[in-house]
Design an enzyme around this catalytic site. Structure first.
Site, short mmCIF file in Angstrom:
data_model
loop_
_atom_site.label_atom_id
_atom_site.label_comp_id
_atom_site.label_asym_id
_atom_site.label_seq_id
_atom_site.Cartn_x
_atom_site.Cartn_y
_atom_site.Cartn_z
N LYS A 196 -18.19 5.56 -3.08
CA LYS A 196 -17.94 4.63 -3.64
C LYS A 196 -18.13 3.80 -2.60
CE LYS A 196 -13.30 3.76 -3.25
NZ LYS A 196 -12.87 2.99 -2.55
N ASN A 197 -17.20 4.04 -1.46
CA ASN A 197 -16.98 3.31 -0.12
C ASN A 197 -18.61 3.24 0.85
OD1 ASN A 197 -14.27 3.01 -0.49
ND2 ASN A 197 -13.89 5.14 0.78
N ARG A 218 -10.73 -5.40 -2.24
CA ARG A 218 -10.19 -5.39 -0.63
C ARG A 218 -11.83 -5.49 0.31
NH1 ARG A 218 -7.04 -5.21 2.77
NH2 ARG A 218 -7.55 -4.74 5.37
N CYS A 262 -2.09 -3.43 0.64
CA CYS A 262 -1.78 -2.40 -0.73
C CYS A 262 -1.12 -2.17 -0.43
CB CYS A 262 -2.92 -2.39 -1.24
SG CYS A 262 -3.67 -0.55 0.05
N ARG A 288 -2.66 -4.28 6.03
CA ARG A 288 -4.18 -3.95 6.33
C ARG A 288 -4.70 -5.22 7.25
NH1 ARG A 288 -6.65 -0.67 1.36
NH2 ARG A 288 -8.26 -0.42 2.66
N PRO A 289 -4.53 -5.77 8.42
CA PRO A 289 -5.12 -6.72 8.65
C PRO A 289 -6.25 -6.61 9.32
CG PRO A 289 -3.76 -5.51 10.33
CD PRO A 289 -3.45 -4.74 9.19
N ILE A 290 -6.84 -8.03 8.88
CA ILE A 290 -8.49 -8.03 9.32
C ILE A 290 -8.91 -9.03 10.80
CG2 ILE A 290 -9.35 -7.94 6.73
CD1 ILE A 290 -9.69 -11.37 7.11
N ASP A 291 -7.65 -8.32 11.43
CA ASP A 291 -7.46 -9.73 13.12
C ASP A 291 -9.27 -8.73 13.36
OD1 ASP A 291 -6.91 -7.10 13.16
OD2 ASP A 291 -6.71 -7.10 15.16
N GLN A 292 -9.88 -7.90 13.91
CA GLN A 292 -10.99 -7.64 14.18
C GLN A 292 -11.91 -7.80 13.93
OE1 GLN A 292 -10.25 -5.26 17.05
NE2 GLN A 292 -8.67 -6.13 17.13
N ASP A 313 -8.16 9.93 2.97
CA ASP A 313 -8.54 9.66 1.87
C ASP A 313 -8.39 10.48 1.10
OD1 ASP A 313 -11.16 6.55 1.81
OD2 ASP A 313 -8.78 6.42 2.54
N ARG A 350 -10.84 2.99 -10.62
CA ARG A 350 -11.27 2.51 -9.45
C ARG A 350 -12.59 3.08 -8.45
NH1 ARG A 350 -8.24 0.38 -5.66
NH2 ARG A 350 -10.29 -0.12 -4.56
C1 EPZ Z 1 -11.22 1.91 5.06
O1 EPZ Z 1 -11.06 0.39 4.09
C2 EPZ Z 1 -12.62 2.77 3.53
N1 EPZ Z 1 -12.49 1.88 2.44
C3 EPZ Z 1 -11.13 3.16 3.12
O2 EPZ Z 1 -10.84 4.01 1.27
C4 EPZ Z 1 -10.35 4.31 4.25
O3 EPZ Z 1 -8.99 4.50 3.96
C5 EPZ Z 1 -10.44 3.51 5.64
O4 EPZ Z 1 -11.16 3.01 5.35
C6 EPZ Z 1 -9.89 4.47 6.69
O5 EPZ Z 1 -10.97 5.56 6.62
C7 EPZ Z 1 -13.74 1.26 2.42
O6 EPZ Z 1 -14.80 1.21 2.70
C8 EPZ Z 1 -13.42 0.31 1.54
P1 EPZ Z 1 -10.27 0.41 8.55
P2 EPZ Z 1 -11.31 -0.40 5.29
O7 EPZ Z 1 -10.63 -0.97 8.33
O8 EPZ Z 1 -11.79 -0.25 6.49
C9 EPZ Z 1 -6.41 -1.01 10.76
C10 EPZ Z 1 -10.34 4.64 -0.65
O9 EPZ Z 1 -9.85 5.46 -1.60
N2 EPZ Z 1 -6.86 -2.40 11.14
O10 EPZ Z 1 -11.24 1.60 8.50
O11 EPZ Z 1 -9.93 -1.29 5.28
C11 EPZ Z 1 -6.01 -0.82 10.04
O12 EPZ Z 1 -4.71 -1.84 9.28
C12 EPZ Z 1 -9.67 3.22 0.39
O13 EPZ Z 1 -11.21 4.68 -0.73
C13 EPZ Z 1 -6.51 -3.09 11.92
O14 EPZ Z 1 -5.82 -3.21 12.73
O15 EPZ Z 1 -9.80 0.44 6.54
C14 EPZ Z 1 -5.88 0.75 9.91
O16 EPZ Z 1 -4.41 1.11 9.91
C15 EPZ Z 1 -8.91 3.27 0.59
N3 EPZ Z 1 -7.20 -4.61 11.85
C16 EPZ Z 1 -6.97 0.91 10.88
O17 EPZ Z 1 -7.40 -0.46 11.01
C17 EPZ Z 1 -8.57 -4.41 11.67
O18 EPZ Z 1 -9.17 -5.92 11.59
C18 EPZ Z 1 -8.23 1.56 10.16
O19 EPZ Z 1 -8.14 1.04 8.82
C19 EPZ Z 1 -8.97 -3.82 10.55
C20 EPZ Z 1 -8.34 -2.96 10.80
#
Ligand code: EPZ
Length: 429
Positions: free
Chosen positions: A22-23, A93, A117, A122-126, A305, A397
């Site tokens: 999925k991911n 998302r 969620c 779940r910020p997207i600042d990066q 996950d 999903r």
């Molecule tokens: C991906 O989400 C996966 N989703 C998630 O799977 C998975 O739990 C997660 O990575 C962690 O492994 C998909 O791939 C579609 P991250 P993502 O950016 O990319 C922080 C599932 O069940 N962060 O790696 O959104 C964030 O808050 C889903 O399949 C920032 O601070 O996760 C978190 O604490 C749920 N700023 C950490 O980084 C940012 O700009 C990891 O998040 C981005 C992230």
């Protein structure tokens, strides 16, 4: 709404074929708009998130032809819209990957701010920091993120947080930027490598995926490609945990064992036998299970996950176990539901203490999110009596034919309409 009815005390046994990731799929599909030529994606899982992505792509003007149950042919030649449909995009998302791919193709993109969620903020600042470094101007207004770039120029970006989403989004944009981009402190998940292989098949120049540093030399044009999605390591790990928790014996087929090393190691530590072959893994949970500690980390650590299914496995292991959730702030929504089934769990911040060894009892519960839903189904399989799991749209999903695969392993599980579930309160009447 629909719910699953599950009869417990079932030891799963047999083999199950694992679907595509999925991911990975939710990143490859948006990436396909970077070319105007035809792209073919194979081994796509038949899940809601993929169907939503397909709707978004068709809404953008991509012509899509299904080639068998798990293969699609996409031709984005005629698209011109840079704003995917709001109604569709806000459903998932991962649609924020259209920021990177539409920026790469058109120099513009417009997507809604992704909702938080059930896993905490779940910020997207990066993501935004990286797009700015690559030369994009960003305006956030009326809940929309509007990105424009006269020209994308290669840059050096060091991620403050290891983020799968930010790594993927910046790979997409950098692939079309002029000159070299160096992304550091990036995510190393197999899905990152899968995307890199797909981009390179389309003519990109991406090196280092799977390590801490990715080097990308931008190209002007992308060509069509054929790509097979990697197996879903989270689905495979879910079934491996289910095999051990139900004290059964299950073989997961069509997997890449390398992607599952952290899960294999942890399940062995808890006492189950695990046999690893080149494309399949067999878990035998008939021996006594013992408590263990589980910490989630970015790949190659234990994946967040699989923390919810891992918690259910630990409720079946004799003794006190400790889980530390290091990736998300609030990923314990499954705990209250498991406690309704008699689980003895105490949460303090990012830590959960599990007193395992006592059998769970069937109960009506509700899935708060995708992976918690899978965990509750596994718990119901181990429990005494019957359980009802509501809000199974969460599970749909990310798991392709979950109940069909479980039935094939001997589970008694069926889907039915759920008039009683009140979505607002999230509770079963
Ligand atoms: C991906 O989400 C996966 N989703 C998630 O799977 C998975 O739990 C997660 O990575 C962690 O492994 C998909 O791939 C579609 P991250 P993502 O950016 O990319 C922080 C599932 O069940 N962060 O790696 O959104 C964030 O808050 C889903 O399949 C920032 O601070 O996760 C978190 O604490 C749920 N700023 C950490 O980084 C940012 O700009 C990891 O998040 C981005 C992230």
């Amino acid at each position: 709404m629909e719910k699953f009815i599950v009869k417990g005390k079932t030891a799963l046994s047999g083999s199950v074929k694992i679907s595509g990731s999925k991911n990975s799929a939710v990143a490859l599909l948006p990436a396909s708009v970077m070319t105007s030529e035809t792209v073919c994606l194979e081994n796509l899982p038949d899940i809601t998130d993929v169907r939503t992505m397909i709707e978004i792509l068709e809404n953008l003007g991509v012509s899509i032809r299904r080639r068998g149950r798990d293969s699609l042919e996409l031709t984005p030649g005629s698209i011109s819209k840079i704003a995917p449909s709001y109604e569709l995009v806000k459903k998932m998302r991962a649609s924020y990957y259209f920021m990177g791919s539409l920026l790469a193709r058109f120099g513009r993109a417009e997507v809604p701010i992704p909702g938080g969620c059930d896993l905490g903020p779940r910020p997207i600042d990066q993501h935004l920091k990286g797009f700015t470094a690559l030369g994009a101007d960003i305006n956030i207004e009326h809940g929309m993120i509007k990105l424009t770039a006269q020209k994308l120029t290669g840059a050096r970006v060091y991620l403050d947080v290891v983020s799968i989403g930010a790594t993927i989004n910046l790979m997409l944009a950098a692939a079309a930027a002029e000159g070299r981009t160096i992304l550091e402190n990036v995510a190393k998940e197999p899905e990152i490598v899968d995307l890199s292989n797909f981009l390179n098949a389309m003519g990109a120049s991406v090196r280092g995926a799977g390590t801490d540093v990715i080097r990308i030399d931008g190209v002007k044009k992308f060509k069509g490609a054929v790509h097979t999605v990697i197996p879903d390591r989270i689905e495979a790990g879910t079934f491996m945990m289910a095999a051990a928790a139900t004290r059964g014996r299950v073989t997961v087929e069509d997997v890449i064992p390398k992607h599952l090393e952290a899960i294999t190691a942890k399940i062995r530590e808890i006492g189950a036998k695990v046999e690893v072959d080149p494309e399949k893994i067999t878990v035998d949970g008939t021996a006594p299970l013992v408590s263990s500690d589980l910490k989630t980390f970015p790949y190659p650590g234990f994946p967040t996950d699989l923390q919810p299914p891992g918690m259910v496995l630990l409720t079946a292991a004799e003794g006190l176990s400790v889980i530390t959730e290091n990736v998300f702030d609030g990923r314990y929504n499954h705990v209250n539901e498991l406690k309704r089934m008699g689980a003895r769990i105490k949460v303090e911040g990012r830590t959960a203490l599990i007193e395992g060894g006592m059998p769970l009892t069937g109960a009506p519960v509700a899935a708060p999110d995708l992976r918690s839903g899978a965990a509750l189904i596994i718990a119901a399989l181990t429990a005494d009596g019957e359980s009802q799991i509501s809000a199974v749209d969460h599970v749909d999903r990310g798991y392709d034919n979950f109940e069909g695969k479980l039935t094939g392993l001997g589970a008694s599980i069926y889907r039915t309409a759920d008039e009683s579930y009140d979505r607002q309160s999230g509770k079963v009447d």
